[in-house]
Design an enzyme around this catalytic site. Structure first.
Site, mmCIF file in Angstrom:
data_model
loop_
_atom_site.group_PDB
_atom_site.id
_atom_site.type_symbol
_atom_site.label_atom_id
_atom_site.label_comp_id
_atom_site.label_asym_id
_atom_site.label_seq_id
_atom_site.Cartn_x
_atom_site.Cartn_y
_atom_site.Cartn_z
ATOM 1 N N LEU A 27 0.815 -1.206 0.000
ATOM 2 C CA LEU A 27 0.000 0.000 0.000
ATOM 3 C C LEU A 27 0.855 1.264 0.000
ATOM 4 O O LEU A 27 0.465 2.293 -0.524
ATOM 5 C CB LEU A 27 -0.930 0.014 1.222
ATOM 6 C CG LEU A 27 -2.014 -1.068 1.278
ATOM 7 C CD1 LEU A 27 -2.776 -0.988 2.596
ATOM 8 C CD2 LEU A 27 -2.975 -0.921 0.115
ATOM 9 N N GLU A 29 5.083 2.968 1.463
ATOM 10 C CA GLU A 29 6.283 2.774 2.258
ATOM 11 C C GLU A 29 6.919 4.111 2.589
ATOM 12 O O GLU A 29 6.739 5.101 1.880
ATOM 13 C CB GLU A 29 7.292 1.869 1.542
ATOM 14 C CG GLU A 29 7.771 2.370 0.196
ATOM 15 C CD GLU A 29 8.649 1.339 -0.497
ATOM 16 O OE1 GLU A 29 9.372 0.609 0.202
ATOM 17 O OE2 GLU A 29 8.603 1.272 -1.732
ATOM 18 N N THR A 34 7.012 -0.182 5.937
ATOM 19 C CA THR A 34 6.258 -0.518 4.738
ATOM 20 C C THR A 34 4.871 -0.948 5.177
ATOM 21 O O THR A 34 4.724 -1.612 6.203
ATOM 22 C CB THR A 34 6.930 -1.670 3.957
ATOM 23 O OG1 THR A 34 8.273 -1.301 3.624
ATOM 24 C CG2 THR A 34 6.169 -1.985 2.685
ATOM 25 N N VAL A 35 3.851 -0.554 4.415
ATOM 26 C CA VAL A 35 2.480 -0.934 4.742
ATOM 27 C C VAL A 35 1.951 -1.861 3.645
ATOM 28 O O VAL A 35 2.049 -1.557 2.457
ATOM 29 C CB VAL A 35 1.567 0.298 4.881
ATOM 30 C CG1 VAL A 35 0.127 -0.133 5.177
ATOM 31 C CG2 VAL A 35 2.071 1.213 5.994
ATOM 32 N N LYS A 50 1.441 -2.895 8.994
ATOM 33 C CA LYS A 50 2.532 -1.923 8.986
ATOM 34 C C LYS A 50 3.792 -2.594 9.504
ATOM 35 O O LYS A 50 3.877 -2.971 10.668
ATOM 36 C CB LYS A 50 2.174 -0.710 9.861
ATOM 37 C CG LYS A 50 3.225 0.394 9.859
ATOM 38 C CD LYS A 50 2.726 1.615 10.625
ATOM 39 C CE LYS A 50 3.717 2.757 10.620
ATOM 40 N NZ LYS A 50 3.203 3.970 11.305
ATOM 41 N N ASP A 143 1.820 15.340 11.611
ATOM 42 C CA ASP A 143 1.888 15.075 10.165
ATOM 43 C C ASP A 143 0.479 14.897 9.597
ATOM 44 O O ASP A 143 0.237 14.000 8.785
ATOM 45 C CB ASP A 143 2.744 13.841 9.884
ATOM 46 C CG ASP A 143 3.213 13.769 8.425
ATOM 47 O OD1 ASP A 143 3.200 14.819 7.742
ATOM 48 O OD2 ASP A 143 3.582 12.673 7.972
#
Length: 286
Positions: A27, A29, A34-35, A50, A143
């Site tokens: 999905l 990174e 990384t997802v 995740k 974020d």
């Protein structure tokens, strides 16, 4: 980290299993994680997995990761992505997270362009409900941006969920943070100027997201952070599209303008934002 379109890695020759989960596709990174879209091998439940690489975490990122784990483990709210489980495998830490089929708000904006004010009000009510939880835990996300807001379904009536707390931090109400982090287009000017800051940086980010939802583009741009900051400081009036400004609710414009106040002292606090007449006039948060 951006959770966007799904891509299947070329090196996948067959099913790859990690713990009880079969990896389906990547999905997104970032620099330290990384997802993956994954499926529980017995129940078939779809999740976002995740994968965090501890060796890539410096002290500050480790503190942020601990904050993410502690916070997500302690909350269960419809507007915050759910953490189902945590496990270790192959030298990595895996967070089993809620999978959101609607993708990100960034993807939604790319496909829809600017959003009708009534829908924007509902979206901001939902984000306010999520931010109420962060505020009560004294967590600054740091974020907030369209890429980190996920939709339950790809529709206007989607449930919005704040995700990716990888830069989040606990800050006592009388204390400040100093680390420069986040994404420049949604970063408050005090962060861009390397000044200490508090939870009002998240309020600026919400203002930038609100502006982008209404107009289809962010309020400020710049080829560099220095130019971006100059453009923010030189702005006398927010660059609303003249195609929409005449029809906008003045209370909507007021809230956006006050969220994007350069001086944090003049910026809306969370309570002022959540009680603003634009949000309270119709409906309640999902």
């Amino acid at each position: 980290m951006q959770i966007e379109t799904e891509t299947r890695p070329d090196h996948f020759k067959g099913p790859v299993t990690v713990g009880d989960y079969v990896l389906k596709s990547k999905l997104g990174e970032g620099s330290f994680c990384t997802v993956w879209k994954a499926e529980h091998r017995l129940s078939g439940q779809e999740v976002a997995l995740k994968q965090v690489y501890p060796s890539r975490l410096n002290r500050q990122l480790r503190n942020c990761f601990d904050c993410e784990l502690n916070f997500l483990s302690s909350v269960n709210h419809p507007n915050i992505v759910r953490l189902f489980d945590v496990f270790r495998a192959e030298g990595c830490i895996f967070l089993v997270l809620e999978f959101c089929a609607g993708g990100s708000l960034a993807s939604y904006l790319r496909h829809r362009g600017r959003v009708q004010e009534q829908i924007v009000r509902g979206f901001m009510q939902q984000l306010g409900a999520a931010m109420e939880i962060l505020n009560s835990h004294h967590i600054i996300h740091r974020d907030l941006k369209p890429e980190n807001i996920l939709l339950s379904v790809p529709d206007d009536d989607a449930v919005l969920k704040i995700s990716d707390f990888g830069l989040s931090r606990y800050v006592h109400p009388s204390d400040y943070a100093e680390t420069v982090c986040g994404t420049a287009l949604y970063m408050a000017p005090e962060v861009l100027q390397f000044q200490r800051y508090d939870e009002k940086v998240d309020m600026w980010s919400l203002g930038a997201i609100l502006f982008e939802l209404l107009n289809g583009y962010p309020p400020f741009r710049g080829r560099t952070n220095v130019q971006l900051l100059q453009n923010i400081k030189s702005c006398k009036r927010l660059p609303f599209s003249q195609l929409i400004l005449p029809a906008l609710d003045p209370d909507c414009v007021d809230m956006c303008s006050r969220l994007l106040s350069i001086n944090p002292a003049d910026r809306l606090s969370f309570n002022e934002f959540y009680r603003h007449i634009f949000l309270s006039r119709e409906g309640v948060a999902t």
